[in-house]
Design a protein around this motif. Structure first.
Motif, short mmCIF file in Angstrom:
data_model
loop_
_atom_site.label_atom_id
_atom_site.label_comp_id
_atom_site.label_asym_id
_atom_site.label_seq_id
_atom_site.Cartn_x
_atom_site.Cartn_y
_atom_site.Cartn_z
N VAL A 148 37.78 42.71 40.12
CA VAL A 148 36.80 43.65 39.58
C VAL A 148 36.73 44.88 40.47
N ALA A 149 36.86 46.06 39.88
CA ALA A 149 36.60 47.32 40.55
C ALA A 149 35.42 47.99 39.84
N SER A 150 35.01 49.14 40.34
CA SER A 150 33.84 49.79 39.75
C SER A 150 34.07 50.22 38.31
N ASN A 151 35.34 50.52 37.98
CA ASN A 151 35.62 51.07 36.64
C ASN A 151 36.70 50.31 35.89
N ARG A 152 37.09 49.12 36.37
CA ARG A 152 38.13 48.36 35.69
C ARG A 152 38.09 46.91 36.12
N THR A 153 38.66 46.06 35.29
CA THR A 153 38.80 44.64 35.63
C THR A 153 40.21 44.18 35.27
N PHE A 154 40.66 43.13 35.96
CA PHE A 154 41.97 42.53 35.69
C PHE A 154 41.79 41.02 35.63
N GLY A 155 42.41 40.39 34.65
CA GLY A 155 42.41 38.94 34.61
C GLY A 155 41.13 38.36 34.05
N SER A 156 40.95 37.05 34.29
CA SER A 156 39.81 36.34 33.73
C SER A 156 39.59 35.04 34.49
N VAL A 157 38.32 34.60 34.55
CA VAL A 157 38.02 33.28 35.08
C VAL A 157 37.67 32.32 33.95
N GLY A 158 37.66 32.83 32.71
CA GLY A 158 37.40 31.98 31.56
C GLY A 158 35.94 31.59 31.43
N GLY A 159 35.62 30.89 30.36
CA GLY A 159 34.27 30.39 30.16
C GLY A 159 33.31 31.48 29.72
N ASP A 160 32.02 31.14 29.79
CA ASP A 160 30.97 32.04 29.30
C ASP A 160 30.31 32.84 30.41
#
Length: 217
Positions: A135-147
């Protein structure tokens, strides 16, 4: 000192599996602080989590993961007589196998190249190492899944704003519950580690660790 990201990228690009061992959290006296990393391969160890029996045990667990496979694992280590260490505190170590393309590594490299701070979010209970969120201030990469993705992203951005260190947090309820490690990765951070000979009275170790972190303001 080579940054752990550079070491891991080099190993990945050479097709060499590794396990990243991270000090996820500590309580009381401990040899190294939360966020400290050691990278273990079948033939080498890069970095240190403080030496002693704790480190030897961690290396053995990491190499068992390399041989037998398995998901991320969070292990709890009381630093007392059972480990032959005099610290007396408690350390939680996260073991993360990196045996594939690990696209989250490319995300971290991109952030460092752009001079952007980020927070790396790792699951600690049974999700493969590739399931990671950056996670950056203006973007995200990937996922940890779930809710919990939205909640995790908000928490990560709070760390970016506050300048806080790593946090090990339980999230969710029931079958959806998971524990995540949130670690800030600063674009302009480096570490100096000094090993000073000598032991304090009653100590079983002849090595004292000192860590200084510089961050440009």
């Amino acid at each position: 000192m080579t940054h752990w990201i550079d070491t891991l990228v080099r190993l990945r690009d050479c097709g060499q599996p590794a396990v990243v061992v991270t000090v996820a959290s500590t309580r009381g006296s401990a040899p190294r602080e939360a966020g400290t990393k050691m990278i273990v391969t079948a033939a080498a160890v890069h970095g240190t989590i403080g030496g002693g029996h704790l480190e030897h045990k961690a290396i053995a667990i990491a190499r068992d993961l390399l041989i037998g496979g398995g998901p991320n694992a969070l292990r709890r280590f009381p630093l007392g007589a059972s480990l032959g260490q005099c610290c007396g505190g408690l350390v939680n170590l996260l073991f993360e196998p990196v045996i594939d393309a690990a696209p989250w590594l490319d995300a971290l490299v991109e952030l460092r190249r752009d001079g952007v701070d980020g927070v790396m979010v790792s699951t600690t209970n049974g999700v493969a190492a590739a399931g990671k969120l950056v996670v950056a201030s203006n973007r995200t990469f990937g996922s940890v899944g779930g809710d919990v993705e939205e909640e995790v992203t908000a928490l990560a951005r709070q760390i970016l704003t506050s300048g806080d260190g790593p946090r090990l947090l339980p999230l969710g309820d029931g079958e959806a519950a998971l524990t995540v490690l949130l670690e800030p990765v600063r674009a302009d951070e480096f570490a100096i580690v000094l090993f000073v000979a000598g032991a304090s009275p009653g100590s079983t170790s002849a090595r004292t660790n000192f860590r200084a972190t510089y961050r440009r303001m």
